[in-house]
Design a protein around this motif. Sequence first.
Motif, mmCIF file in Angstrom:
data_model
loop_
_atom_site.group_PDB
_atom_site.id
_atom_site.type_symbol
_atom_site.label_atom_id
_atom_site.label_comp_id
_atom_site.label_asym_id
_atom_site.label_seq_id
_atom_site.Cartn_x
_atom_site.Cartn_y
_atom_site.Cartn_z
ATOM 1 N N ARG A 1 -36.819 5.478 -14.058
ATOM 2 C CA ARG A 1 -36.093 4.514 -13.223
ATOM 3 C C ARG A 1 -35.136 3.295 -13.905
ATOM 4 O O ARG A 1 -35.422 3.770 -15.446
ATOM 5 C CB ARG A 1 -37.234 3.960 -12.398
ATOM 6 C CG ARG A 1 -37.668 4.759 -11.387
ATOM 7 C CD ARG A 1 -38.611 3.863 -10.737
ATOM 8 N NE ARG A 1 -39.538 4.818 -9.236
ATOM 9 C CZ ARG A 1 -39.715 6.001 -9.737
ATOM 10 N NH1 ARG A 1 -40.189 6.587 -10.353
ATOM 11 N NH2 ARG A 1 -40.500 6.852 -8.008
ATOM 12 N N THR A 2 -35.177 2.533 -13.385
ATOM 13 C CA THR A 2 -34.450 1.761 -14.094
ATOM 14 C C THR A 2 -35.200 0.347 -14.840
ATOM 15 O O THR A 2 -35.799 -0.060 -13.882
ATOM 16 C CB THR A 2 -32.730 0.527 -13.259
ATOM 17 O OG1 THR A 2 -32.510 1.802 -13.365
ATOM 18 C CG2 THR A 2 -31.967 -0.090 -15.016
ATOM 19 N N THR B 1 -35.209 -0.425 -9.871
ATOM 20 C CA THR B 1 -35.116 -1.353 -10.528
ATOM 21 C C THR B 1 -36.364 -2.310 -11.269
ATOM 22 O O THR B 1 -36.442 -2.703 -9.725
ATOM 23 C CB THR B 1 -33.454 -1.507 -10.433
ATOM 24 O OG1 THR B 1 -32.672 -0.168 -10.735
ATOM 25 C CG2 THR B 1 -33.460 -2.571 -12.150
ATOM 26 N N LEU B 2 -36.754 -2.324 -12.050
ATOM 27 C CA LEU B 2 -37.818 -3.172 -12.527
ATOM 28 C C LEU B 2 -37.259 -4.442 -13.610
ATOM 29 O O LEU B 2 -36.745 -4.162 -14.218
ATOM 30 C CB LEU B 2 -39.499 -2.976 -13.037
ATOM 31 C CG LEU B 2 -40.227 -3.458 -13.383
ATOM 32 C CD1 LEU B 2 -40.006 -4.227 -12.520
ATOM 33 C CD2 LEU B 2 -41.395 -2.739 -13.621
ATOM 34 N N ILE B 3 -36.897 -5.168 -12.786
ATOM 35 C CA ILE B 3 -36.919 -6.265 -14.223
ATOM 36 C C ILE B 3 -37.676 -7.497 -14.819
ATOM 37 O O ILE B 3 -38.704 -7.898 -14.195
ATOM 38 C CB ILE B 3 -35.815 -7.640 -13.487
ATOM 39 C CG1 ILE B 3 -34.758 -6.476 -13.172
ATOM 40 C CG2 ILE B 3 -35.176 -8.306 -14.528
ATOM 41 C CD1 ILE B 3 -33.705 -7.407 -12.023
ATOM 42 N N LEU B 4 -38.008 -7.450 -15.840
ATOM 43 C CA LEU B 4 -39.125 -7.801 -16.428
ATOM 44 C C LEU B 4 -38.886 -9.153 -16.932
ATOM 45 O O LEU B 4 -38.037 -8.636 -18.102
ATOM 46 C CB LEU B 4 -40.268 -6.919 -17.051
ATOM 47 C CG LEU B 4 -40.620 -6.028 -16.564
ATOM 48 C CD1 LEU B 4 -41.157 -4.626 -18.143
ATOM 49 C CD2 LEU B 4 -41.618 -6.126 -15.496
ATOM 50 N N ASP B 5 -39.648 -10.737 -16.983
ATOM 51 C CA ASP B 5 -38.620 -11.314 -17.535
ATOM 52 C C ASP B 5 -39.999 -12.137 -17.960
ATOM 53 O O ASP B 5 -40.794 -12.987 -17.569
ATOM 54 C CB ASP B 5 -38.284 -12.506 -16.441
ATOM 55 C CG ASP B 5 -37.683 -13.960 -17.092
ATOM 56 O OD1 ASP B 5 -37.722 -13.808 -18.105
ATOM 57 O OD2 ASP B 5 -37.536 -14.720 -16.721
ATOM 58 N N GLU B 6 -40.253 -11.357 -19.426
ATOM 59 C CA GLU B 6 -40.940 -11.510 -20.519
ATOM 60 C C GLU B 6 -42.835 -12.097 -18.978
ATOM 61 O O GLU B 6 -43.548 -12.996 -19.448
ATOM 62 C CB GLU B 6 -41.215 -13.768 -20.885
ATOM 63 C CG GLU B 6 -39.933 -13.610 -21.535
ATOM 64 C CD GLU B 6 -40.041 -15.053 -22.233
ATOM 65 O OE1 GLU B 6 -40.272 -15.375 -22.940
ATOM 66 O OE2 GLU B 6 -38.828 -16.006 -21.393
ATOM 67 N N GLY C 1 -32.052 5.057 -14.654
ATOM 68 C CA GLY C 1 -32.886 5.324 -15.363
ATOM 69 C C GLY C 1 -32.678 4.526 -16.427
ATOM 70 O O GLY C 1 -33.697 5.580 -17.401
ATOM 71 N N GLU C 2 -31.933 3.382 -17.042
ATOM 72 C CA GLU C 2 -31.843 3.174 -17.920
ATOM 73 C C GLU C 2 -32.946 1.814 -18.463
ATOM 74 O O GLU C 2 -33.454 1.269 -17.883
ATOM 75 C CB GLU C 2 -30.207 2.418 -18.321
ATOM 76 C CG GLU C 2 -30.194 2.290 -19.786
ATOM 77 C CD GLU C 2 -28.574 1.873 -19.886
ATOM 78 O OE1 GLU C 2 -28.180 1.174 -21.269
ATOM 79 O OE2 GLU C 2 -27.869 1.338 -19.197
ATOM 80 N N ARG C 3 -33.138 2.023 -19.920
ATOM 81 C CA ARG C 3 -33.691 1.117 -19.749
ATOM 82 C C ARG C 3 -33.427 0.093 -20.763
ATOM 83 O O ARG C 3 -32.896 0.511 -22.069
ATOM 84 C CB ARG C 3 -35.334 1.434 -20.534
ATOM 85 C CG ARG C 3 -36.478 0.655 -21.197
ATOM 86 C CD ARG C 3 -37.409 0.938 -22.226
ATOM 87 N NE ARG C 3 -38.852 -0.077 -22.645
ATOM 88 C CZ ARG C 3 -39.379 -0.891 -21.826
ATOM 89 N NH1 ARG C 3 -39.525 -0.003 -20.786
ATOM 90 N NH2 ARG C 3 -40.616 -1.336 -21.551
ATOM 91 N N LEU C 4 -33.123 -0.830 -20.107
ATOM 92 C CA LEU C 4 -32.178 -2.231 -21.297
ATOM 93 C C LEU C 4 -33.164 -3.650 -21.495
ATOM 94 O O LEU C 4 -33.504 -3.974 -20.396
ATOM 95 C CB LEU C 4 -30.640 -2.709 -20.127
ATOM 96 C CG LEU C 4 -29.803 -4.021 -20.624
ATOM 97 C CD1 LEU C 4 -28.650 -3.042 -21.931
ATOM 98 C CD2 LEU C 4 -29.416 -5.113 -19.625
ATOM 99 N N ALA C 5 -32.783 -4.191 -22.518
ATOM 100 C CA ALA C 5 -33.365 -5.203 -23.016
ATOM 101 C C ALA C 5 -32.242 -6.256 -23.241
ATOM 102 O O ALA C 5 -31.506 -5.972 -23.661
ATOM 103 C CB ALA C 5 -33.934 -4.480 -24.744
#
Length: 584
Positions: free
Chosen positions: A528-529, A499-504, A370-374
């Motif tokens: 969600r993460t 978990t969703l990873i957004l690469d730019e 559930g964390e939002r990490l930049a």
Amino acid sequence: MSTQLPVAGPAEVRAALIRDLGADRRSVVGVVLVNGLAAAAGLVGPWLLGRIIDTIRAGSGDVLSAVDRLAFGALLFTVVQTVLAWWALKIGYRFGERTAARVRERFLQRTLALPPRVADHLPTGDLISRGSTDASLVALTLRSAVPEVLVATVHALFLIVAVLFLDLRLGLCGLVCLLGVGAAVRWYVRRARPVYLAVASTGAEIADVVASTAKGARTVELLGLERRRTEAAEASITQARSARLAALWLRTVLFPWSEIALALPVVGVLLIGGALYAHDLVSLGVVVTATVYLRQLVGPLDTLMLWIEQLQGAGASYARVEGLADIPEAELTPRVESVAGDRIRVDNAHYSYTGARDVLHGIDLVVQPGERLAIVGTSGAGKSTLARLLAGLDRPHIGSVTIGGTPVADLPPDQLREHVVLITQDHHVFHDTVRDNLLIAKPTATDDELHAALTAVGATWWNDLPHGLDTELGEETTLDDASAQQLSLARVVLADPHTLILDEATALLDPKTARQTERSLAAVLRGRTVIAIAHRLQTAHDADRIAVMEAGHLVELGTHQTLVTTNGPYGQLWQTWHAEPNSP
């Protein structure tokens, strides 16, 4: 890891061909039976011709009426043979079309099932060549070669058996003279497979050089690599030319040799038959009938010779297409029974693309559910590489990256997508409807769910399309880069991973639209993460925590306020960016 896909062996190709034939065995049996009837009908004409000759020589009774009846019978059976042969080819071509479609679908399924680590490291040209040139050649062969080869084989066997039954001596003479054809084919087949595999491989190499040069054109120009890329292209063309000349040399030996060998049975039967006739050991009609049979044998044998040459190239392509089934077992990961939780943990992760130099050094990171990490940092800091490890596309050579204690890279593709989805600024819009472009992510989605996903990412443009979700993209309308990226993000919303990873992923959107899209995603993915590779510091500002990368090291980790107060690398980046006139 090998950078080339494997090639199936001869036994595997034969097994695949048997499976493809067995999958539509009714058509195969139909082709053989109908063509068998056509070949049998074709034997009657030459036999009746021999009867006509013997009747005329005998000269007894009503010769003219007898000849007319025999000639009418020959004409009738010729028509029957033509109709049956047409019917056999019709069945065969339909079988070929169905089998070709089956081969293409199997290739596509195997391609989509490739482990991401394998697919991502393959030369582009190899996969393109197998999916286009090789698959097309296999499809063409199955459509044309299988029915024509079956027809020619059955016809040839019937003619040989007919000559043997007509007169054993003439039949054996014809078979002995055919040994030259067998010798030519044996010589050719023993040398052809490696030559045609080389032709296909060098073709894939040219495709890879062209694709990689075109994709990296700007880099080639900036680094002054034009000469090196030209030399690489010329080297691959030279190799392809050598391989094709080797195949051409085989053909220049095969065809002249086979043309001579195919004429020998007719010559042999005429010589032996003439000698036997001169000694009253055989009738003239029998000699003429045997000669016509063997002359007709040239047709199917010539067809077989032509296809033998083309089948070598098709066999090499078939081996390359089927080679996807031979991905080493080590690359194929078994399905994990269960993943204990959604926590992502990176422990002392080191990674190198080449093995010579690490681009990530001892990364330690825990991402809570559930964390939002930049993840921020300058270009080349290792942000995207870390994202690939988190998404399971690569595996650290030291350390580990796990989800719930399970290595991410050990999850098979279908199970991995249930947990983590990586979306980059690269996207693809299929030439299909908006609806079908979205259903890729969730085939069971309703229209309301599709509307909600588009709305979630700020894609209000779909309301203005001429046919709404049924609008054909690429035909009725073309999306700009920003809209195409939003369509890609809507797929992620539908996929609904934890978990969703957004690469730019919003790099192609203007700042206002990008922020709206990111806020919409945050609202939809609440609980969600979300791991965002941030190139705009506003994205980092909205995150729960920020990881700062420098030269492959994780140098800072904390909240926005903490890092700004510390005034380390992130604080300096924030002050610089916040001072710019266009920053919000």
